[in-house]
Design a protein around this motif. Structure first.
Motif, PDB file in Angstrom:
ATOM      1  N   PHE A 296       3.416   9.727  -0.934  1.00  0.00           N
ATOM      2  CA  PHE A 296       2.509   8.932  -1.435  1.00  0.00           C
ATOM      3  C   PHE A 296       2.537   7.499  -0.969  1.00  0.00           C
ATOM      4  O   PHE A 296       1.598   6.857  -0.494  1.00  0.00           O
ATOM      5  CB  PHE A 296       2.588   9.091  -2.914  1.00  0.00           C
ATOM      6  N   LEU A 297       3.915   6.828  -0.975  1.00  0.00           N
ATOM      7  CA  LEU A 297       4.134   5.463  -0.782  1.00  0.00           C
ATOM      8  C   LEU A 297       3.835   5.105   0.719  1.00  0.00           C
ATOM      9  O   LEU A 297       3.278   4.130   1.004  1.00  0.00           O
ATOM     10  CB  LEU A 297       5.534   5.138  -1.276  1.00  0.00           C
ATOM     11  N   ASN A 298       4.250   6.097   1.514  1.00  0.00           N
ATOM     12  CA  ASN A 298       3.956   5.919   2.979  1.00  0.00           C
ATOM     13  C   ASN A 298       2.518   5.740   3.297  1.00  0.00           C
ATOM     14  O   ASN A 298       1.981   5.082   4.051  1.00  0.00           O
ATOM     15  CB  ASN A 298       4.841   6.853   3.694  1.00  0.00           C
ATOM     16  N   ASP A 299       1.871   6.875   2.757  1.00  0.00           N
ATOM     17  CA  ASP A 299       0.326   6.944   2.880  1.00  0.00           C
ATOM     18  C   ASP A 299      -0.466   5.653   2.446  1.00  0.00           C
ATOM     19  O   ASP A 299      -1.308   5.003   2.941  1.00  0.00           O
ATOM     20  CB  ASP A 299      -0.252   8.051   2.213  1.00  0.00           C
ATOM     21  N   LEU A 300       0.282   5.227   1.402  1.00  0.00           N
ATOM     22  CA  LEU A 300      -0.529   3.913   0.609  1.00  0.00           C
ATOM     23  C   LEU A 300      -0.300   2.572   1.573  1.00  0.00           C
ATOM     24  O   LEU A 300      -1.377   2.011   1.703  1.00  0.00           O
ATOM     25  CB  LEU A 300       0.057   3.682  -0.653  1.00  0.00           C
ATOM     26  N   LEU A 301       0.732   2.353   2.193  1.00  0.00           N
ATOM     27  CA  LEU A 301       1.065   1.316   2.741  1.00  0.00           C
ATOM     28  C   LEU A 301       0.289   1.415   4.292  1.00  0.00           C
ATOM     29  O   LEU A 301       0.015   0.524   4.643  1.00  0.00           O
ATOM     30  CB  LEU A 301       2.599   1.193   3.047  1.00  0.00           C
ATOM     31  N   ASN A 302       0.190   2.771   4.641  1.00  0.00           N
ATOM     32  CA  ASN A 302      -0.376   2.879   5.998  1.00  0.00           C
ATOM     33  C   ASN A 302      -2.165   2.474   5.766  1.00  0.00           C
ATOM     34  O   ASN A 302      -2.709   1.808   6.581  1.00  0.00           O
ATOM     35  CB  ASN A 302      -0.415   4.293   6.444  1.00  0.00           C
ATOM     36  N   PHE A 303      -2.466   2.848   4.477  1.00  0.00           N
ATOM     37  CA  PHE A 303      -3.910   2.592   4.385  1.00  0.00           C
ATOM     38  C   PHE A 303      -4.056   1.086   3.976  1.00  0.00           C
ATOM     39  O   PHE A 303      -5.000   0.459   4.395  1.00  0.00           O
ATOM     40  CB  PHE A 303      -4.172   3.107   2.813  1.00  0.00           C
ATOM     41  N   LEU A 304      -3.293   0.381   3.347  1.00  0.00           N
ATOM     42  CA  LEU A 304      -3.429  -1.040   3.334  1.00  0.00           C
ATOM     43  C   LEU A 304      -3.319  -1.477   4.589  1.00  0.00           C
ATOM     44  O   LEU A 304      -3.984  -2.625   4.768  1.00  0.00           O
ATOM     45  CB  LEU A 304      -2.242  -1.634   2.451  1.00  0.00           C
ATOM     46  N   LYS A 305      -2.397  -1.426   5.317  1.00  0.00           N
ATOM     47  CA  LYS A 305      -2.274  -1.841   6.754  1.00  0.00           C
ATOM     48  C   LYS A 305      -3.398  -1.729   7.700  1.00  0.00           C
ATOM     49  O   LYS A 305      -3.889  -2.678   8.374  1.00  0.00           O
ATOM     50  CB  LYS A 305      -1.168  -1.188   7.603  1.00  0.00           C
ATOM     51  N   GLU A 306      -3.838  -0.525   7.673  1.00  0.00           N
ATOM     52  CA  GLU A 306      -5.129  -0.012   8.499  1.00  0.00           C
ATOM     53  C   GLU A 306      -6.433  -0.553   8.278  1.00  0.00           C
ATOM     54  O   GLU A 306      -7.121  -1.276   8.952  1.00  0.00           O
ATOM     55  CB  GLU A 306      -5.511   1.482   8.692  1.00  0.00           C
ATOM     56  N   ARG A 307      -6.543  -0.843   6.660  1.00  0.00           N
ATOM     57  CA  ARG A 307      -7.886  -1.355   6.064  1.00  0.00           C
ATOM     58  C   ARG A 307      -7.883  -3.006   5.749  1.00  0.00           C
ATOM     59  O   ARG A 307      -8.554  -3.178   5.460  1.00  0.00           O
ATOM     60  CB  ARG A 307      -8.264  -0.546   4.728  1.00  0.00           C
ATOM     61  N   LYS A 308      -6.628  -3.412   6.150  1.00  0.00           N
ATOM     62  CA  LYS A 308      -6.535  -4.972   5.794  1.00  0.00           C
ATOM     63  C   LYS A 308      -6.649  -5.292   4.234  1.00  0.00           C
ATOM     64  O   LYS A 308      -7.408  -6.120   3.984  1.00  0.00           O
ATOM     65  CB  LYS A 308      -7.254  -5.620   6.732  1.00  0.00           C
ATOM     66  N   LYS A 309      -6.228  -4.470   3.326  1.00  0.00           N
ATOM     67  CA  LYS A 309      -6.452  -4.587   2.102  1.00  0.00           C
ATOM     68  C   LYS A 309      -5.193  -5.062   1.299  1.00  0.00           C
ATOM     69  O   LYS A 309      -4.838  -4.603   0.376  1.00  0.00           O
ATOM     70  CB  LYS A 309      -6.899  -3.160   1.305  1.00  0.00           C
ATOM     71  N   TRP A 310      -4.419  -6.129   1.949  1.00  0.00           N
ATOM     72  CA  TRP A 310      -3.123  -6.539   1.405  1.00  0.00           C
ATOM     73  C   TRP A 310      -3.419  -7.331   0.100  1.00  0.00           C
ATOM     74  O   TRP A 310      -2.308  -7.314  -0.532  1.00  0.00           O
ATOM     75  CB  TRP A 310      -2.673  -7.665   2.282  1.00  0.00           C
ATOM     76  N   TRP A 311      -4.756  -7.629  -0.279  1.00  0.00           N
ATOM     77  CA  TRP A 311      -4.883  -8.337  -1.702  1.00  0.00           C
ATOM     78  C   TRP A 311      -4.463  -7.191  -2.765  1.00  0.00           C
ATOM     79  O   TRP A 311      -4.624  -7.735  -3.841  1.00  0.00           O
ATOM     80  CB  TRP A 311      -6.091  -8.912  -1.625  1.00  0.00           C
ATOM     81  N   LEU A 312      -4.387  -6.082  -2.511  1.00  0.00           N
ATOM     82  CA  LEU A 312      -4.237  -4.881  -3.370  1.00  0.00           C
ATOM     83  C   LEU A 312      -2.819  -4.793  -3.781  1.00  0.00           C
ATOM     84  O   LEU A 312      -2.330  -4.442  -4.800  1.00  0.00           O
ATOM     85  CB  LEU A 312      -4.822  -3.506  -2.994  1.00  0.00           C
ATOM     86  N   MET A 313      -1.972  -5.414  -3.038  1.00  0.00           N
ATOM     87  CA  MET A 313      -0.483  -5.187  -3.459  1.00  0.00           C
ATOM     88  C   MET A 313      -0.054  -5.888  -4.646  1.00  0.00           C
ATOM     89  O   MET A 313       0.615  -5.176  -5.364  1.00  0.00           O
ATOM     90  CB  MET A 313       0.378  -6.003  -2.007  1.00  0.00           C
ATOM     91  N   PRO A 314      -0.520  -7.393  -4.876  1.00  0.00           N
ATOM     92  CA  PRO A 314      -0.213  -7.484  -6.218  1.00  0.00           C
ATOM     93  C   PRO A 314      -0.630  -6.728  -7.511  1.00  0.00           C
ATOM     94  O   PRO A 314      -0.018  -6.722  -8.372  1.00  0.00           O
ATOM     95  CB  PRO A 314      -0.665  -8.991  -6.344  1.00  0.00           C
TER      96      PRO A 314
END
Length: 49
Positions: free
Chosen positions: A3-21
């Motif tokens: 799940f964590l791996n998929d979540l990080l891949n999603f954030l990387k591909e979609r450029k949604k780094w603002w969701l990390m905080p």
């Protein structure tokens, strides 16, 4: 861990780094609730809220 791996891949591909905080804060609140509900630290945590 998948799940964590998929979540990080999603954030990387979609450029949604603002969701990390937001994810980090939600994770910390969840940990705080789990610890506060079942330990001797609970009275001190409840005074924070």
């Amino acid at each position: 861990m998948d799940f964590l791996n998929d979540l990080l891949n999603f954030l990387k591909e979609r450029k949604k780094w603002w969701l990390m905080p937001i994810i980090f804060v939600l994770l910390l609140l969840g940990i705080l609730l789990v610890i506060g509900g079942s330990s001797a630290v609970a009275p001190f945590i409840y005074t924070l809220f």
